[in-house]
Design an enzyme around this catalytic site. Structure first.
Site, PDB file in Angstrom:
ATOM      1  CB  CYS A   1      -0.953  -0.001   1.196  1.00  0.00           C
ATOM      2  SG  CYS A   1      -2.039  -1.441   1.266  1.00  0.00           S
TER       3      CYS A   1
ATOM      4  CG  HIS B   1      -1.414   3.201   4.433  1.00  0.00           C
ATOM      5  ND1 HIS B   1      -1.585   1.874   4.085  1.00  0.00           N
ATOM      6  CD2 HIS B   1      -0.769   3.183   5.629  1.00  0.00           C
ATOM      7  CE1 HIS B   1      -1.078   1.099   5.017  1.00  0.00           C
ATOM      8  NE2 HIS B   1      -0.571   1.869   5.981  1.00  0.00           N
TER       9      HIS B   1
END
Length: 511
Positions: free
Chosen positions: A99, A149
């Protein structure tokens, strides 16, 4: 003349990050007022209309797990329809298939080895020049929804405005995969809120409201719609969509290990359910754009940050980080103003994560700032050639968490071949055309020795161009002063709730 010097992207301590030079259409003495007026007229005539950009970013969606990509199980009618209107990069790859590294590379146009963003839960330096800041300097309104993120301050923490890398409208959270009660922060309000329904639909609903407002304004916009599905947990998919997929009826790929077959069927039911629900939500977004008349001047991208192994090649479900196609290959559809005859055309040459930002800038007629490492593929997008080829460099600088037992690697992906090398030597060599499920490793076979040497030389060239010394995991952890947690070989993060984030315990994975 300095590029947009008067625009401050962040607080004064980190202001004026753009140093690239952009040519101004005409410069003329302000004492000649009549000439100045004339120049304005020429500028107005010659200045191309700036396209809007809607970037749909999903999470852990494998490049093959779509109807238009040939998956016999999954139902994705809206994305299948988009594929007929877009250019389809069949070999798009994630530069580091996990991610945070992908997202940092997407926004900066740089490789993880350059920024140090090669692990999850890291802090993207505020000094990095990012996508929204560049477009904002060109007069764009910027907006972001969903999973971020990139802030590195706890997965449920509020992200202050100066850490949003140029995005103004903000309804997002650092990281959550609680799809039925997903938290988020509403712009500058530090109190956590929760989406009132299954998050893909809730996020798209809010994005559609934003689009309606933007359609009434001449200001171009950059909207990143970051939907966290179909990342696990898969059991949380709405029952309506799970009922579409009986585990027993699912057709598994031939490279799924027998020991993972039952688990893969169970997980695929929810994975495909998330995918179909997300496809439906994306369909609502595309329908709104059409109703508002935005299609004629909007670039639309659909992609994902990485894939997922789901039991293939003896790697358990949920795992990524490795260099097999299930992990690195992602969908990439791009539709742009004036696409016309290029609708539905496929490009087999790889596009890599760092290439996306410069390509969007190229399509938008915006000068690419110095320091961006990806390649501008806008000409290939506008004139797609199925026979074109290039090498995409994929890397895992420091395997962590569930991938910790693996060795670091560097790999190249061409339209036909995958070649990977770990810190101990060559590890993968596949002909992806003859062997689409990567079951026949060609390493060491005499008849392929010449080709292997050629691919190895191409990999070395890519590393040399980047200045990548390809050293051990510990070398890079020490270089960037990263310290893994005591209970898990990964960057520590707090407030880890059930169903959020990455797998909680490292499980050995063979590469």
């Amino acid at each position: 003349m300095n590029f947009k010097q008067n625009i401050v992207y962040k607080k004064m301590a980190i202001s004026m990050k753009i140093t690239a030079i952009r040519p101004i259409a005409l410069v003329i003495s302000f004492t000649l007022l009549s000439c100045k007026d004339k120049v304005k007229t020429v500028e107005q005539q010659d200045e191309p209309t700036k396209p809007n950009i809607v970037y749909i970013l999903t999470d852990q969606w494998r490049g093959a797990a779509l109807g238009y990509a040939g998956d016999p199980n999954v139902k994705t009618p809206h994305l299948d329809a988009l594929a007929k209107e877009a250019v389809n990069f069949t070999n798009a790859v994630s530069v580091t298939p996990v991610c945070t590294p992908h997202r940092a590379s997407l926004l900066t146009g740089k490789y993880p080895i350059t920024t140090g963003m090669f692990l999850n839960d890291l802090y993207l330096p505020s000094e990095e020049l990012c996508m929204a800041e560049i477009f904002k300097a060109e007069g764009y309104n910027t907006a972001y929804w969903g999973k971020w993120h990139l802030d590195g301050h706890r997965r449920s923490a509020y992200t202050p405005k100066e850490r949003r890398q140029g995005f103004d409208y903000w309804k997002a959270l650092e990281c959550s995969h609680d799809y039925n009660k997903m938290p988020y922060y509403d712009n500058d309000n530090p109190e956590v809120k929760y989406w009132g329904k299954y998050s893909p639909f809730a996020i798209v609903e809010d994005a559609n409201t934003y689009l309606e407002k933007q359609a009434k304004d001449d200001t171009p916009f950059l909207a990143v719609v970051s939907i966290a599905t179909p990342h696990f947990p898969h059991g949380s998919a709405p029952q309506k969509y799970k009922d579409m997929y009986s585990p027993e009826s699912l057709i598994l790929n031939p490279n799924v290990s027998p020991k993972f077959e039952a688990r893969s069927r169970e997980e695929l039911q929810g994975y495909y359910a998330h995918a179909t629900a997300t496809d439906e939500a994306i369909g609502l977004l595309l329908k709104q754009m059409d109703a508002l008349g935005l299609n004629e001047n909007t670039i639309v991208v659909f992609s994902s940050d990485h894939g997922e192994m789901m039991g293939a090649n003896d790697v358990r479900p949920f795992q990524k980080q490795v260099a097999w196609d299930e992990s690195i290959r992602v969908p990439f559809l791009i539709k742009y103003p004036g696409i016309d005859k290029q609708k539905g055309v496929t490009v087999n040459a790889p596009i890599n994560t760092p290439d996306i930002l410069p390509s969007l800038l190229g399509l938008s007629n915006i000068k690419i700032p110095d320091g961006i490492e990806g390649e501008d593929l806008s000409e290939l997008i506008k004139n797609p050639d199925p026979e074109a080829d290039r090498e995409a460099l994929v890397m895992n600088v420091a395997p962590f968490a569930g991938g910790y037992p693996n060795l670091p690697y560097r790999a190249i992906r061409t339209k036909q071949y995958t070649y990977a090398r770990t810190t101990e030597g060559p590890s993968m060599f596949f002909d992806n055309v003859a062997d689409p499920y990567q079951q026949n490793n060609l390493l060491g076979k005499p008849e392929f020795e010449t080709l292997q040497n050629e691919l190895d030389a191409k990999l070395n060239k890519k590393l040399a161009e980047l200045g990548d010394e390809f050293k051990s995991r510990d070398y890079y952890l020490k270089k960037y002063n990263y310290v893994f947690g005591k209970n898990k070989p990964a960057i520590p993060y707090w407030e880890f709730n059930n169903g959020k984030g990455e797998v909680q315990s490292p499980i050995p994975v063979t590469q």
